[in-house]
Design an enzyme around this catalytic site. Structure first.
Site, mmCIF file in Angstrom:
data_model
loop_
_atom_site.group_PDB
_atom_site.id
_atom_site.type_symbol
_atom_site.label_atom_id
_atom_site.label_comp_id
_atom_site.label_asym_id
_atom_site.label_seq_id
_atom_site.Cartn_x
_atom_site.Cartn_y
_atom_site.Cartn_z
ATOM 1 N N ARG A 227 -7.554 5.882 -2.878
ATOM 2 C CA ARG A 227 -6.929 7.085 -2.323
ATOM 3 C C ARG A 227 -7.280 8.241 -3.237
ATOM 4 O O ARG A 227 -7.243 8.109 -4.450
ATOM 5 C CB ARG A 227 -5.419 6.889 -2.255
ATOM 6 C CG ARG A 227 -4.641 7.984 -1.564
ATOM 7 C CD ARG A 227 -3.309 7.407 -1.144
ATOM 8 N NE ARG A 227 -2.363 8.346 -0.600
ATOM 9 C CZ ARG A 227 -1.368 8.895 -1.304
ATOM 10 N NH1 ARG A 227 -1.243 8.634 -2.588
ATOM 11 N NH2 ARG A 227 -0.523 9.693 -0.725
ATOM 12 N N HIS B 89 7.131 3.031 1.327
ATOM 13 C CA HIS B 89 7.605 4.352 0.885
ATOM 14 C C HIS B 89 9.089 4.265 0.527
ATOM 15 O O HIS B 89 9.520 4.751 -0.502
ATOM 16 C CB HIS B 89 7.461 5.398 2.006
ATOM 17 C CG HIS B 89 6.075 5.574 2.519
ATOM 18 N ND1 HIS B 89 5.821 5.912 3.820
ATOM 19 C CD2 HIS B 89 4.864 5.470 1.918
ATOM 20 C CE1 HIS B 89 4.524 6.027 4.003
ATOM 21 N NE2 HIS B 89 3.912 5.765 2.865
ATOM 22 N N ALA C 16 0.836 -1.204 0.000
ATOM 23 C CA ALA C 16 0.000 0.000 0.000
ATOM 24 C C ALA C 16 0.871 1.255 0.000
ATOM 25 O O ALA C 16 0.572 2.232 -0.695
ATOM 26 C CB ALA C 16 -0.927 0.012 1.214
HETATM 27 FE FE1 CFM Z 1 2.581 11.330 4.026
HETATM 28 FE FE2 CFM Z 1 0.681 11.073 5.528
HETATM 29 FE FE3 CFM Z 1 1.532 9.073 3.961
HETATM 30 FE FE4 CFM Z 1 0.349 11.266 2.908
HETATM 31 FE FE5 CFM Z 1 -2.062 9.991 2.921
HETATM 32 FE FE6 CFM Z 1 -1.654 9.819 5.539
HETATM 33 FE FE7 CFM Z 1 -0.850 7.841 3.996
HETATM 34 MO MO1 CFM Z 1 -3.412 8.269 4.364
HETATM 35 S S1 CFM Z 1 0.924 12.734 4.288
HETATM 36 S S2 CFM Z 1 2.055 10.148 2.286
HETATM 37 S S3 CFM Z 1 -1.357 11.559 1.586
HETATM 38 S S4 CFM Z 1 2.418 9.933 5.683
HETATM 39 S S5 CFM Z 1 -3.348 10.540 4.486
HETATM 40 S S6 CFM Z 1 -0.754 11.168 7.101
HETATM 41 S S7 CFM Z 1 -1.755 7.735 5.890
HETATM 42 S S8 CFM Z 1 -2.263 7.943 2.404
HETATM 43 S S9 CFM Z 1 1.080 6.936 3.701
#
Ligand code: CFM
Length: 538
Positions: free
Chosen positions: A92, A191, A61
């Protein structure tokens, strides 16, 4: 009466067996800002205790859904059983806007190898090759990305070998991600894996020079609910060129050309700090932390960008844009403050919003009494200054750490060390992030990877005026009589970034915390006599 956070912590822990409670205690911290600028240590980025209901997602994810997903012209193929593809399909709210009607946009599609028993037993590489060829015939994309789901790692399919072959055969860029769902303790690992492969296979592959004067990349902005559109518009009005965004409203070519920028600005530190660091090392592009959530944060971020380029005309334009926008912002702030001042909020979201959105609440006069991240690391809580003291455990070691050296021909430090020191002296976070806890009040509860049980207890004990989380929590929160704002998807609302977004947010939260509707919520068993067994059967 205000609950005592230390007592609350004990209450939360009391439900767990002794050994689990001892471990869990390290992830629940009462905030305290010490005179030396430090905050208490919190345990983060560790496995969730089996049996606890977590908010977390998986590594796949984080890679496919979060970092690469928002890019419209990289064709994404999920190698795995169909469920992984299906449940990550358009869930998303990363919006995109192709420049013309003929420009590629693959986001609406869901491509998967639809792995079956046969592939699990005899291997799935053949089917993956066929899927890539089929996808190429259909779409002729510039690039294809392959995402590994859990079974791919379990059976040992080599997606990278397939990618290499297909790249050669088709003459387009094809790359794979070993982002099996189980790879890390959360989506955070995904990530990192996404950052590594983007950097290895895409960044710096397009040498088209950029003639503009003030060129930046925006890292860690994913255009949820149109946030990136607002920021793009602001930057344009200021005369700042956005070479690429990682990865809201983004394209493959922009990533490939992103090393032409002179500054990297980082919004979501958690999801993309690796790219910022690697680009610094390889190309000499400095990075600064910015935040376009909240009017104050937006103004400060724009000013820092202007300061970095140190150009009188740019500074003047930036100041003009800020003052134009602030008139309406202040008007709305003033109006909502009369109704929202002193109300309380709790924020439990992924890895950066639980911090950033506290600013918006503060602008409305609201207080954040508890917050936490799903999957962030200690540096996101305590600030990057703790990085050297973070112990690397087996789960983190599992994720590849790229060795990056200065590029032989293309490394060009955009600013000298003295200039960077000057920028820091001017209040800029150069290659730094202060983290969430130093900006929270003393006595606020900080909870990492909150368990659902704890969410329900917090609601009972604190009765906050609003709870911010995601779709999994939303209805449980509302059944407790408390409004829930989804900070992942924005509940189909937004944008909330920039000045215009701040106004949207103030109005929406004002409406939510001042409606009377939630206090009338009562579960049937709270009002009705217990039904007899015979009645239930009839
Ligand atoms: Fe950064 Fe986030 Fe995330 Fe995000 Fe998101 Fe998120 Fe996420 Mo949901 S800012 S990228 S756009 S860590 S809202 S608080 S949890 S998808 S992995």
């Amino acid at each position: 009466m205000k609950p005592n956070p230390h007592t609350v912590k004990e209450q939360l822990l009391s439900a767990l067996p002794k050994k689990s409670a001892r471990k869990r205690a390290e992830q629940i911290v009462v905030n305290e800002r010490r005179p030396d600028g430090s905050v208490p240590e919190i345990k983060a980025n560790v496995r969730t205790t089996p049996g606890a209901i977590t908010q977390r997602g998986c590594t796949y994810a984080g890679c496919k859904g979060v970092v690469i997903g928002p890019t419209r012209d990289i064709l994404s193929i999920t190698h795995g059983p169909i469920g992984c593809g299906f449940y990550s399909w358009l869930t998303r709210r990363n919006q995109t806007r192709p420049e013309g009607p003929d420009d590629a946009n693959y986001i609406p599609y869901c491509l998967s190898t639809d792995m079956q028993d046969e592939q699990i037993v005899f291997g799935g590489e053949k089917k993956l090759r066929a899927a890539i060829e089929e996808a190429y015939e259909l779409f002729h994309p510039k690039a294809i990305a392959i995402f590994s789901t859990c079974p791919v790692g379990l059976i040992g399919d080599d997606v990278h070998a397939v990618a290499r072959d297909m790249k050669e055969k088709l003459g387009i860029n094809v790359f794979g991600f070993s982002c099996e769902g189980y790879k890390g303790v959360s989506q955070s690992a995904g990530h990192h894996i996404a950052n590594n492969q983007l950097f290895r296979h895409v960044v710096g592959t397009n040498e088209t020079p950029r003639p503009e004067k003030f060129k930046i990349n925006l890292l860690g902005e994913y255009n949820i609910g149109g946030d990136a559109f607002v920021i793009e518009d602001l930057l344009e009005r200021c005369g700042i060129t956005l070479v690429s965004t990682f990865s809201g409203n983004s394209t493959y070519d922009a990533f490939a050309n992103s090393h032409m920028a002179d500054l990297n600005t980082v919004m979501c530190h958690r999801s993309i700090n690796y790219v910022a660091e690697m680009m610094e090392k390889k190309f000499g592009i400095p990075w600064i932390k910015v935040n376009f959530v909240g009017a104050e944060g937006t103004a400060k971020s724009l000013r820092h960008i202007a300061q970095y380029f140190n150009d009188a005309e740019l500074t003047e334009r930036v100041e003009k844009v800020i003052s134009d926008e602030m008139t309406d912002v202040l008007k709305t702030q003033f109006a909502v403050r009369s109704r929202c001042e002193g109300k309380t909020a709790m924020l439990f979201v992924g890895g950066s919003r639980a911090h950033h959105y506290q600013m918006l609440f503060a602008e409305m006069g609201m207080k954040t009494v508890a917050a936490g991240y799903e999957f962030a690391h200690r540096d996101d809580y305590e600030g990057r200054r703790v990085l050297p003291s973070i112990k690397v455990d087996a789960d983190s070691r599992n994720i590849e750490q790229l060795e990056v050296l200065p590029d032989e021909t293309r490394y060009m430090p955009r600013r000298g060390p003295d200039e960077l020191v000057q920028l820091e002296a001017a209040g800029m976070d150069v290659a730094a992030y202060q983290g969430m806890m130093p900006e929270m009040e003393d006595g606020a509860l900080v909870i990492d990877d909150i368990y659902h049980f704890e969410t329900e207890r917090l609601l009972e004990i604190y009765k906050p005026d609003i709870f911010c989380a995601g779709i999994k929590e939303k209805y449980a929160v509302q059944k407790a009589g408390i409004p829930c704002k989804q900070l992942h998807s924005y509940d189909y609302g937004g944008p909330y970034a920039g000045f215009r977004g701040a106004i949207n947010f103030y109005n929406e939260i004002d409406r939510m915390v001042n409606t009377k509707i939630w206090q009338y919520v009562q579960a049937p068993w709270e009002t009705e006599e217990e039904l007899e067994v015979e009645e239930l059967a009839s």
